[in-house]
Design a protein around this motif. Sequence first.
Motif, mmCIF file in Angstrom:
data_model
loop_
_atom_site.group_PDB
_atom_site.id
_atom_site.type_symbol
_atom_site.label_atom_id
_atom_site.label_comp_id
_atom_site.label_asym_id
_atom_site.label_seq_id
_atom_site.Cartn_x
_atom_site.Cartn_y
_atom_site.Cartn_z
ATOM 1 N N GLU A 44 4.164 -62.031 38.172
ATOM 2 C CA GLU A 44 5.592 -61.778 38.411
ATOM 3 C C GLU A 44 5.862 -61.337 39.857
ATOM 4 N N THR A 45 4.812 -61.057 40.612
ATOM 5 C CA THR A 45 5.014 -60.701 42.030
ATOM 6 C C THR A 45 4.994 -61.930 42.941
ATOM 7 N N PHE A 46 4.681 -63.118 42.392
ATOM 8 C CA PHE A 46 4.569 -64.300 43.261
ATOM 9 C C PHE A 46 5.972 -64.804 43.638
ATOM 10 N N SER A 302 6.051 -51.151 43.717
ATOM 11 C CA SER A 302 6.764 -50.465 42.641
ATOM 12 C C SER A 302 6.318 -50.980 41.263
ATOM 13 N N ILE A 303 6.083 -52.286 41.150
ATOM 14 C CA ILE A 303 5.573 -52.853 39.888
ATOM 15 C C ILE A 303 4.215 -52.237 39.542
ATOM 16 N N TYR A 304 3.328 -52.205 40.534
ATOM 17 C CA TYR A 304 1.976 -51.710 40.262
ATOM 18 C C TYR A 304 1.969 -50.194 40.011
ATOM 19 N N ARG A 305 2.886 -49.488 40.672
ATOM 20 C CA ARG A 305 2.959 -48.036 40.450
ATOM 21 C C ARG A 305 3.301 -47.754 38.981
ATOM 22 N N LYS A 306 4.301 -48.487 38.476
ATOM 23 C CA LYS A 306 4.696 -48.306 37.078
ATOM 24 C C LYS A 306 3.549 -48.642 36.134
ATOM 25 N N LYS A 307 2.825 -49.685 36.455
ATOM 26 C CA LYS A 307 1.707 -50.092 35.603
ATOM 27 C C LYS A 307 0.588 -49.054 35.635
ATOM 28 N N ARG A 308 0.332 -48.526 36.837
ATOM 29 C CA ARG A 308 -0.665 -47.455 36.925
ATOM 30 C C ARG A 308 -0.215 -46.244 36.119
ATOM 31 N N ASP A 309 1.054 -45.875 36.284
ATOM 32 C CA ASP A 309 1.564 -44.707 35.571
ATOM 33 C C ASP A 309 1.433 -44.891 34.060
ATOM 34 N N SER A 379 -3.182 -53.977 37.107
ATOM 35 C CA SER A 379 -2.134 -54.763 37.785
ATOM 36 C C SER A 379 -1.659 -55.975 36.995
ATOM 37 N N TYR A 380 -2.504 -56.513 36.131
ATOM 38 C CA TYR A 380 -2.195 -57.815 35.540
ATOM 39 C C TYR A 380 -1.372 -57.711 34.258
ATOM 40 N N MET A 381 -1.761 -56.805 33.380
ATOM 41 C CA MET A 381 -1.073 -56.671 32.096
ATOM 42 C C MET A 381 0.260 -55.925 32.305
ATOM 43 N N SER A 382 1.110 -56.016 31.289
ATOM 44 C CA SER A 382 2.394 -55.304 31.371
ATOM 45 C C SER A 382 2.168 -53.812 31.127
ATOM 46 N N GLU A 383 3.213 -53.012 31.403
ATOM 47 C CA GLU A 383 3.107 -51.575 31.133
ATOM 48 C C GLU A 383 2.775 -51.318 29.664
ATOM 49 N N GLU A 384 3.457 -52.029 28.786
ATOM 50 C CA GLU A 384 3.220 -51.863 27.346
ATOM 51 C C GLU A 384 1.781 -52.203 26.980
ATOM 52 N N GLN A 385 1.301 -53.314 27.568
ATOM 53 C CA GLN A 385 -0.084 -53.718 27.284
ATOM 54 C C GLN A 385 -1.083 -52.714 27.841
ATOM 55 N N ASN B 61 6.645 -76.210 37.806
ATOM 56 C CA ASN B 61 6.001 -76.367 36.496
ATOM 57 C C ASN B 61 4.760 -75.518 36.287
ATOM 58 N N GLU B 62 4.068 -75.189 37.368
ATOM 59 C CA GLU B 62 2.828 -74.432 37.204
ATOM 60 C C GLU B 62 2.630 -73.475 38.375
ATOM 61 N N GLY B 63 3.745 -72.941 38.875
ATOM 62 C CA GLY B 63 3.693 -72.060 40.044
ATOM 63 C C GLY B 63 2.780 -70.857 39.854
#
Lengths: 401, 401
Positions: A44-46, A302-309, A379-385, B61-63
């Motif tokens: 989601e950061t790409f 900010s995405i990774y901070r939330k995931k770390r938290d 970094s890869y999984m969601s916060e919930e995961q 399609n596969e970004g």
Amino acid sequence: MISDLNKIWSDSGKEMKKSAIRELLKLTQRPDILSFAGGLPAPETFPIEQLKEITAEVYDNEGAQALQYGATEGDGKLRKILVERYKNQGLNISIDNLIILTSSQQGLDLVPKIFINRGDKIICGLPSYLGALQSFHNYGAQMVGISLDEHGMRSDLLGQKLEEMKQNGEKPKFVYIIPDFQNPAGITMPEWRRKEIIVLCQKYDVLILEDSPYREIRFEGAPQKTIFELDNANNVILLGTFSKIFVPGFRIGWVIANEAIIDKIVMAKQATDLCTPPFLQKISANYLEKGYFDQNLGNIISIYRKKRDAMLSALSEYMPEGVSWTKPEGGLFLFITLPSHMDAEKLFEIAIKENVAFVLGSVFHCDGSGRNTLRMNFSYMSEEQNKEGVRRLANAVKKLM
Amino acid sequence: MISDLNKIWSDSGKEMKKSAIRELLKLTQRPDILSFAGGLPAPETFPIEQLKEITAEVYDNEGAQALQYGATEGDGKLRKILVERYKNQGLNISIDNLIILTSSQQGLDLVPKIFINRGDKIICGLPSYLGALQSFHNYGAQMVGISLDEHGMRSDLLGQKLEEMKQNGEKPKFVYIIPDFQNPAGITMPEWRRKEIIVLCQKYDVLILEDSPYREIRFEGAPQKTIFELDNANNVILLGTFSKIFVPGFRIGWVIANEAIIDKIVMAKQATDLCTPPFLQKISANYLEKGYFDQNLGNIISIYRKKRDAMLSALSEYMPEGVSWTKPEGGLFLFITLPSHMDAEKLFEIAIKENVAFVLGSVFHCDGSGRNTLRMNFSYMSEEQNKEGVRRLANAVKKLM
């Protein structure tokens, strides 16, 4: 079939082993498993839409050059932009001190190529990034591990080891250090420790290989100066990459060093892949030039901070007494230490049944120690995961206990 | 500055030299010079509009997968398409026999990495592709040169050399052959010669490294089977690339070999760059899948045929008696032989004054021979420039005579 390949492999070829991580990753590809084993950035950061726009412009404005062979040193514009960024940080370098690589992993291949003869020693942290250890191993390096404390590689032990080696008439080719949000330990080295290590390396006349792929992903606290900047003796080789702060799929990295070293790396790179894809370098240069890089970096952090938290709070909530973990100020990984009598390999077997996976800490230890440790990627999984994964892992730990 | 880098380079690093070609190329970048020294494909063959379309689709399609890390072995779809193409040519392979590389030059780095210890011998043609010689040199290989005749590497001399080595208890790690439109000689090996070499290598139990970047650029005559196909003992490692038949700027190549060798190359590649840019692999796969590759190949061949013809007719028209040259059935290069008393290095000095440049043939000879030879590239310049360049070169030759 040739009679016996085992008789003709080089020493390096003979000793190459499949990466423990890769083999484990295959186990963990079942869709019901939450795997924290990899080190992937979050898709989601790409910046796909921005890249689409820039790529079309590259085709339109510089297509012929982008699709042709390029200079081994790299695209002039990209090198210039990167050099300017580092100069703004305080590094005293010019364009002749930086070349583009096909991933910073290529730096971990070419630096040992120009420095290591089979049997040479190098010094690395216990633990250290596995991909570096593998490459050093492929060149026949003998790895001498130095333990970390909460400030990174212990300078007291490093000093003892360098003195001991000196007494034996030995000298390591370099000290390998990942100073920022270390992979796998998640530890950051403060300035005073960096300086202690620089003083030691200058005293014993040893190079430092500074590998800093996560440096810009800082959640809190003040940025630390690079070892390259703190050293004023040109003693440091610094590796950087876009993989964690832009996209890994372009495989763009770089190396900064004194000109004599850069010259050798250029020669080594020439025989390795001639040049890094000019097309991807031009896209990257324009992405930086347009300001998209700086625009997006805050969002990535900010995405990774939330995931770390999320992972840290789940660890506090679920982990039983006796388990500890690092609280990284940035990066992608944290490191868990089980009670010393416990074996992470046994935990792995139970964890897989609980549908959660991680990497054994021992694979990052060149001496095979760290059997009670494990690395978790956040970094890869969601916060919930991240939360659910830690809950499952804690269950596995309790079962093993 | 560390006291003395010359004391700490590896043997490989110590011996690395700047490529003669690269240094010469710098001389030849003056705009008034017609340079036939490089090996660049013609930019007018780059399918920019088609790539723009495909690239946008890949982003759409596969970004996320294209911009993420990928498998070290390469993109599954691209591997499958390439394997199908080779199977249609007659090769008996499966997807496990082919992996994607970051350029076929990477194969010239990884194959010696898994086979060559310093001091090991390999056999190569006199002359052979410089980038291969450089890489073998970086691994400390001792190169044994075998002369070519008009059919490529002389099998009589190869047989003698292999027998002589056997008597001495020696065996080369592999024989390096560029069978199609050889770089630099422009010579193609007929099937009977390929078979003679295969028989010899089977008899003496030696691998063949078949490097075939130009294979699909055939102007006339029947395609020759690959040595890989003709050998049925799994004795051959085959390198391929898109650089000359699609675009070099993507740096996409591949290696085909038996699974045991592929396994080792995967392990070596992992520590070298982890994976080849998935983004570029996906664009390439879709380019092939859409039929653009086959659609465009004929046009590339026809452009290069005309350029070769222009150079050949100018050679006939302008070159003085005593100078000979190869008439390649394909590829990008032809090779000129001056009368044996003449020195191409002296010719180069005069040629630069005549505003024309080439590469000294001697740099392609691992034993330093071939001092009266030179290589001309006919793919990059226009037909008119090819003619004018040969006219200038012929003037230089006459002046030297």
